[in-house]
Design an enzyme around this catalytic site. Structure first.
Site: not given
Ligand SMILES: *Cc1c(COP(=O)(O)O)cnc(C)c1O
Length: 372
Positions: A51
């Site tokens: 993220k």
């Molecule tokens: C947010 C997140 C996801 C999911 O991602 P999306 O884009 O919401 O599908 C998967 N793994 C981790 C570690 C995350 O922080």
């Protein structure tokens, strides 16, 4: 300049180049588990989560637009873990923007709480006496509250496409370093709100040669059920060990349906769900076989890839490893029966004092946003 078609009317070319360069200022290595199976490690950013890519891009875009603005914007965000840390880190020190993060008391890991609460400056972390859904409900109510218009609230959740457009990059990069020897390629994406996989599918629609995508979920299986039955029936989210994917009504899925309205989604998209027990078994198996430590989200990604490969052999497979195992220290150590080495940065972070405020109701949030 994959992003140019989306941004060039609003951001000039050299500024956009600068934003992209800053956003992607860390490595995205591929780790081979066997000849045809690769882990795409997305956790080498400042908060050890994929993220970071989206959060940094969004912060830099907002900073660009704030240059000629006199009003301070308030980014209000609810988090069940990783979003808050990445957003806080991305916006730290950005002029003209303050960030307010709501998180559920006792609902994030100690490491994640430290990431949220130790920054200070323009970042305020608020612990809510309630669940993630309560935090989310407060955020939504604040956006609709006319009496808060003076706070100039804005969102940083993945409903905002600036959060996931730049994620197209790592699919592109991974594709460019794979040696598929004429084989087809499949990417398995551990999915919660389906922003990450949206980015992959969009890159494919723009011409990137990826043949298939697997959306891998934990027992929050709204999309796998949809793929099976053709009925979209959201359900309340259920807690799991891969908690960043505990989403019962994924907000980006509608975008995927829209993108594939004219074409058959099933030709390029599969979706499978897995239990916590299967996830832990997979983490153990890969540690024993490869001495490679998976985090629970990456393990769900690998399970999805293997499920697909059983049905359709002959693909080169990449799964996205979305978080560093240290972020889920307790689960990983318990599953594998080992102690993870803490690196210096982690130790430093855990020793910093927490600065947090606590609330129990919307009225208390409103008062804080009013008198900040
Ligand atoms: C947010 C997140 C996801 C999911 O991602 P999306 O884009 O919401 O599908 C998967 N793994 C981790 C570690 C995350 O922080």
């Amino acid at each position: 300049m994959t992003l140019a078609p989306f941004a060039i009317d609003d951001i000039d070319k050299s500024a956009l180049e600068h934003i992209i360069k800053e956003t992607l200022a860390f490595p995205f290595p591929l780790h081979a588990l066997d000849e045809n199976t690769f882990s795409l490690e997305l956790f080498h950013g400042p908060t050890l989560a994929f993220k970071d890519v989206g959060a940094r891009c969004m912060a830099l875009c907002l900073a660009y637009f704030q240059q000629n603005e006199s009003t301070t914007k308030t980014v209000l965000v609810a988090t069940s873990g990783d979003t808050g840390g990445a957003v806080a880190n991305g916006f730290l020190g950005v002029e003209g923007v303050r960030v307010v993060i709501l998180y559920p008391k006792g609902g994030v890991s100690p490491f994640q709480e430290k990431q949220l609460t130790t920054l200070g400056q323009n970042i305020t972390a608020i612990e809510v006496n309630g669940t993630f859904d309560d935090c989310q409900a407060m955020v939504k109510r604040a956006f609709l509250d006319n009496e808060l218009s003076h706070a100039h609230l804005t969102s940083a959740n993945s409903i905002n496409i600036a959060r996931w457009l730049p994620q197209m990059f790592y699919y592109l990069q991974a594709k460019s370093i794979l040696h598929e020897k004429g084989r087809k390629t499949v990417f398995s994406v551990p999915s919660g709100n389906f922003g990450n996989i949206c980015a992959g599918l969009l890159a494919k629609n723009m011409g990137l040669e990826i043949d298939h995508f697997v959306a891998s979920t934990n027992h929050n299986d709204t999309v796998p059920r949809y793929v099976k039955t053709g009925k979209y029936e959201p359900a309340p989210s259920k807690a799991s060990i891969s908690n960043a994917m505990d989403v019962g009504n994924p907000s980006n899925f509608v975008r995927i349906l829209e993108m594939f309205r004219q074409k058959s989604l099933s030709e390029v998209f599969s979706s499978y769900s897995f239990s916590d027990t299967e996830t832990v078994e997979k983490m153990k198996h890969i540690y024993e076989r490869n001495k490679y430590v998976l985090d629970p989200h990456g393990a769900v990604g690998l399970l999805g890839l293997e499920q697909f490969s059983k049905l359709y052999p002959g693909f080169t497979g990449v799964f996205l490893e979305t978080a560093h195992p240290i972020k889920f220290q307790e689960v990983v150590e318990k599953a594998l029966g080992l102690h993870l080495d803490l690196n210096e940065d982690v130790i430093k972070l855990m020793n910093k004092p927490s600065l947090k405020e606590s609330i129990g109701s919307y009225e208390q949030l409103k008062e804080k946003l009013t008198y900040m």
